[in-house]
Motif scaffolding. Structure first.
Motif, short mmCIF file in Angstrom:
data_model
loop_
_atom_site.label_atom_id
_atom_site.label_comp_id
_atom_site.label_asym_id
_atom_site.label_seq_id
_atom_site.Cartn_x
_atom_site.Cartn_y
_atom_site.Cartn_z
N ASP A 34 -19.86 45.06 -6.80
CA ASP A 34 -19.38 46.03 -5.81
C ASP A 34 -18.57 47.12 -6.50
O ASP A 34 -18.10 46.95 -7.63
N GLU A 35 -18.37 48.22 -5.80
CA GLU A 35 -17.60 49.35 -6.34
C GLU A 35 -16.19 48.95 -6.73
O GLU A 35 -15.62 49.50 -7.66
N CYS A 36 -15.62 47.99 -6.03
CA CYS A 36 -14.23 47.59 -6.25
C CYS A 36 -14.06 46.59 -7.40
O CYS A 36 -12.93 46.22 -7.73
N VAL A 37 -15.14 46.17 -8.01
CA VAL A 37 -15.08 45.18 -9.10
C VAL A 37 -15.14 45.90 -10.44
O VAL A 37 -16.02 46.73 -10.65
N PRO A 38 -14.23 45.59 -11.35
CA PRO A 38 -14.24 46.25 -12.66
C PRO A 38 -15.55 45.98 -13.43
O PRO A 38 -15.99 44.84 -13.53
N TRP A 39 -16.13 47.05 -13.96
CA TRP A 39 -17.39 46.95 -14.70
C TRP A 39 -17.31 45.99 -15.88
O TRP A 39 -18.29 45.29 -16.18
N PRO A 40 -16.18 45.86 -16.60
CA PRO A 40 -16.14 44.93 -17.72
C PRO A 40 -16.45 43.47 -17.35
O PRO A 40 -16.73 42.66 -18.23
N LEU A 41 -16.44 43.13 -16.06
CA LEU A 41 -16.80 41.78 -15.65
C LEU A 41 -18.19 41.41 -16.16
O LEU A 41 -18.45 40.25 -16.50
N GLN A 42 -19.07 42.38 -16.28
CA GLN A 42 -20.43 42.08 -16.74
C GLN A 42 -20.43 41.47 -18.14
O GLN A 42 -21.31 40.70 -18.47
N LEU A 59 -20.29 37.69 -18.01
CA LEU A 59 -21.44 37.02 -17.40
C LEU A 59 -22.72 37.26 -18.20
O LEU A 59 -23.72 37.72 -17.67
N THR A 60 -22.66 36.95 -19.47
CA THR A 60 -23.83 37.16 -20.33
C THR A 60 -24.98 36.27 -19.86
O THR A 60 -24.78 35.22 -19.25
N GLY A 61 -26.18 36.73 -20.12
CA GLY A 61 -27.36 35.98 -19.74
C GLY A 61 -27.86 36.31 -18.35
O GLY A 61 -28.82 35.71 -17.88
N HIS A 62 -27.20 37.24 -17.69
CA HIS A 62 -27.61 37.67 -16.36
C HIS A 62 -27.97 39.15 -16.39
O HIS A 62 -27.49 39.89 -17.24
N GLU A 63 -28.78 39.57 -15.45
CA GLU A 63 -29.12 40.98 -15.31
C GLU A 63 -28.13 41.57 -14.30
O GLU A 63 -28.16 41.22 -13.11
N ILE A 64 -27.24 42.44 -14.78
CA ILE A 64 -26.13 42.93 -13.96
C ILE A 64 -26.13 44.44 -13.89
O ILE A 64 -26.32 45.12 -14.89
N THR A 65 -25.89 44.93 -12.70
CA THR A 65 -25.67 46.36 -12.50
C THR A 65 -24.58 46.49 -11.43
O THR A 65 -24.10 45.51 -10.89
N SER A 66 -24.21 47.73 -11.14
CA SER A 66 -23.15 47.96 -10.15
C SER A 66 -23.65 48.87 -9.04
O SER A 66 -24.66 49.56 -9.19
N VAL A 67 -22.92 48.84 -7.95
CA VAL A 67 -23.22 49.71 -6.81
C VAL A 67 -23.23 51.16 -7.29
O VAL A 67 -24.13 51.93 -6.96
N LYS A 68 -22.25 51.51 -8.08
CA LYS A 68 -22.14 52.89 -8.58
C LYS A 68 -23.35 53.26 -9.44
O LYS A 68 -23.93 54.33 -9.28
N ARG A 69 -23.74 52.39 -10.35
CA ARG A 69 -24.88 52.65 -11.23
C ARG A 69 -26.19 52.77 -10.46
O ARG A 69 -27.12 53.44 -10.90
N ALA A 116 -28.90 45.18 -1.12
CA ALA A 116 -28.71 44.21 -2.20
C ALA A 116 -29.59 42.98 -2.01
O ALA A 116 -30.16 42.47 -2.97
N GLU A 117 -29.73 42.54 -0.78
CA GLU A 117 -30.49 41.32 -0.51
C GLU A 117 -31.95 41.47 -0.89
O GLU A 117 -32.60 40.50 -1.27
N GLY A 118 -32.45 42.69 -0.86
CA GLY A 118 -33.84 42.92 -1.23
C GLY A 118 -34.11 42.88 -2.72
O GLY A 118 -35.25 42.72 -3.15
N GLU A 119 -33.05 42.99 -3.54
CA GLU A 119 -33.25 43.10 -4.98
C GLU A 119 -32.41 42.15 -5.83
O GLU A 119 -32.71 41.95 -7.00
N PHE A 120 -31.34 41.60 -5.27
CA PHE A 120 -30.39 40.82 -6.06
C PHE A 120 -30.23 39.42 -5.49
O PHE A 120 -30.50 39.17 -4.32
N GLU A 121 -29.74 38.53 -6.34
CA GLU A 121 -29.48 37.15 -5.92
C GLU A 121 -28.01 36.92 -5.62
O GLU A 121 -27.66 36.02 -4.85
N LEU A 122 -27.14 37.71 -6.25
CA LEU A 122 -25.70 37.53 -6.11
C LEU A 122 -25.00 38.88 -6.03
O LEU A 122 -25.31 39.79 -6.80
N PHE A 123 -24.07 38.97 -5.10
CA PHE A 123 -23.23 40.15 -4.91
C PHE A 123 -21.79 39.72 -5.19
O PHE A 123 -21.31 38.77 -4.57
#
Length: 104
Positions: free
Chosen positions: A6-14, A17-27, A42-49
């Motif tokens: 989500d926009e409110c979550v700091p990008w460095p969190l990614q 969480l290595t080994g996952h495909e991660i992007t952000s709302v902003k990106r 999100a539900e149409g493309e992602f498994e976890l928000f």
């Protein structure tokens, strides 16, 4: 796992969480989209928000969703970093439709 931050979550969190495909709302160019529409996208493309929006679970009907949601109790990076092991464990255990809150 495909994860959307989500926009409110700091990008460095990614980096935690290595080994996952991660992007952000902003990106994705989804900044400013309201929670209901955002969850539908999100539900149409992602498994976890992952969010730190404390009101999401009260504002949205989460029952019946395939998208798992992980709510962090804060968006302060240092607190998130200290809770990295717990966050990774929760991500590993989360299942479709789950709502999990992590106190960091």
């Amino acid at each position: 796992m495909k994860i959307l931050l989500d926009e409110c979550v700091p990008w460095p969190l990614q980096k935690l969480l290595t080994g996952h495909e991660i992007t952000s709302v902003k990106r994705r160019g989804w900044g400013g989209i309201k929670n209901g529409a955002l969850l539908a996208l999100a539900e149409g493309e992602f498994e976890l928000f992952i969010t730190s929006d404390q009101n999401l679970r009260y504002q949205q009907a989460l029952a019946g969703r395939r998208l798992a949601i992980l709510e962090l109790s804060t968006n302060k990076w240092r607190s998130i970093l200290r809770a990295g092991d717990e966050i990774r464990a929760r991500v590993a255990a989360i299942r479709p439709g789950d709502f999990v809150r992590v106190n960091v």
